[in-house]
Design a protein around this motif. Sequence first.
Motif, mmCIF file in Angstrom:
data_model
loop_
_atom_site.group_PDB
_atom_site.id
_atom_site.type_symbol
_atom_site.label_atom_id
_atom_site.label_comp_id
_atom_site.label_asym_id
_atom_site.label_seq_id
_atom_site.Cartn_x
_atom_site.Cartn_y
_atom_site.Cartn_z
ATOM 1 N N GLN A 64 0.825 -1.215 0.000
ATOM 2 C CA GLN A 64 0.000 0.000 0.000
ATOM 3 C C GLN A 64 0.859 1.264 0.000
ATOM 4 N N VAL A 65 1.944 1.247 0.736
ATOM 5 C CA VAL A 65 2.853 2.402 0.760
ATOM 6 C C VAL A 65 3.398 2.656 -0.641
ATOM 7 N N GLU A 66 3.895 1.618 -1.266
ATOM 8 C CA GLU A 66 4.477 1.771 -2.601
ATOM 9 C C GLU A 66 3.423 2.244 -3.597
ATOM 10 N N LYS A 67 2.253 1.630 -3.568
ATOM 11 C CA LYS A 67 1.172 2.043 -4.471
ATOM 12 C C LYS A 67 0.798 3.500 -4.235
ATOM 13 N N GLY A 68 0.650 3.881 -2.974
ATOM 14 C CA GLY A 68 0.247 5.240 -2.641
ATOM 15 C C GLY A 68 1.245 6.294 -3.099
ATOM 16 N N TRP A 69 2.533 6.021 -2.913
ATOM 17 C CA TRP A 69 3.545 6.998 -3.322
ATOM 18 C C TRP A 69 3.686 7.067 -4.833
ATOM 19 N N VAL A 70 3.498 5.956 -5.532
ATOM 20 C CA VAL A 70 3.518 6.015 -6.997
ATOM 21 C C VAL A 70 2.289 6.776 -7.495
ATOM 22 N N ASP A 71 1.144 6.565 -6.858
ATOM 23 C CA ASP A 71 -0.038 7.368 -7.202
ATOM 24 C C ASP A 71 0.255 8.855 -6.995
ATOM 25 N N PHE A 72 0.940 9.180 -5.907
ATOM 26 C CA PHE A 72 1.334 10.569 -5.632
ATOM 27 C C PHE A 72 2.243 11.099 -6.746
ATOM 28 N N ILE A 73 3.217 10.311 -7.146
ATOM 29 C CA ILE A 73 4.125 10.725 -8.220
ATOM 30 C C ILE A 73 3.331 11.056 -9.479
ATOM 31 N N LEU A 74 2.358 10.212 -9.803
ATOM 32 C CA LEU A 74 1.611 10.367 -11.045
ATOM 33 C C LEU A 74 0.483 11.385 -10.959
ATOM 34 N N ASN A 75 -0.143 11.522 -9.791
ATOM 35 C CA ASN A 75 -1.362 12.324 -9.676
ATOM 36 C C ASN A 75 -1.288 13.458 -8.669
ATOM 37 N N GLY A 76 -0.182 13.587 -7.969
ATOM 38 C CA GLY A 76 -0.041 14.673 -7.011
ATOM 39 C C GLY A 76 -0.790 14.424 -5.717
ATOM 40 N N THR A 77 -1.016 15.505 -5.016
ATOM 41 C CA THR A 77 -1.604 15.455 -3.676
ATOM 42 C C THR A 77 -2.976 14.799 -3.655
ATOM 43 N N SER A 78 -3.715 14.909 -4.749
ATOM 44 C CA SER A 78 -5.065 14.328 -4.788
ATOM 45 C C SER A 78 -5.052 12.813 -4.597
#
Length: 182
Positions: A64-78
């Motif tokens: 979940q941590v890895e998924k969440g931070w990659v989502d952050f990289i791709l989509n920003g704070t949202s």
Amino acid sequence: MTVDTPSTSSTAEVTGERADLLAELAQSRHFLRFTTRGLTDEQARMRTTASALCLGGLIKHVTQVEKGWVDFILNGTSAMKNFADMTEEDYAARTAEFELLPGETLAGVLEAYEEVARRTDEVVATLPDLGVAHPLPEAPWFQPGVRWSARRALIHIVAETAQHAGHADIIRESLDGAKSMG
């Protein structure tokens, strides 16, 4: 020691900084997964130390941590919730993230981890600019107004994975004496 290599074709040609990030992440992932070798689902659920952590839960959490931070990289704070907006359900889900729940299997969480790892490796290999940055969400553990680059988020994923691989090593050694890194 063997180190997992990225499995996507686009990561095979990565060099320089990106290759270093992928190699370090692969090594940390290897050690984390290695702690679960030969375990049953029940053993992966066991809490063998004073901590509430178990091996299956650590794999779920790091996924979940890895998924969440990659989502952050791709989509920003949202891609991440602000701490102040979190609900009781969010907190319950976060707690469950550290447990291998009834109906979940070690094989299933390892498979989910592998899928997330493939996605991360692809992002590292293909993201046009590792310097692209987004503001962090509001949370007591983040300094207000700070922005993290994709590079910084990836370094955080590596650090988080390595830290939890160490936790997993202690849990596994307490379970049956098997060592992963010692």
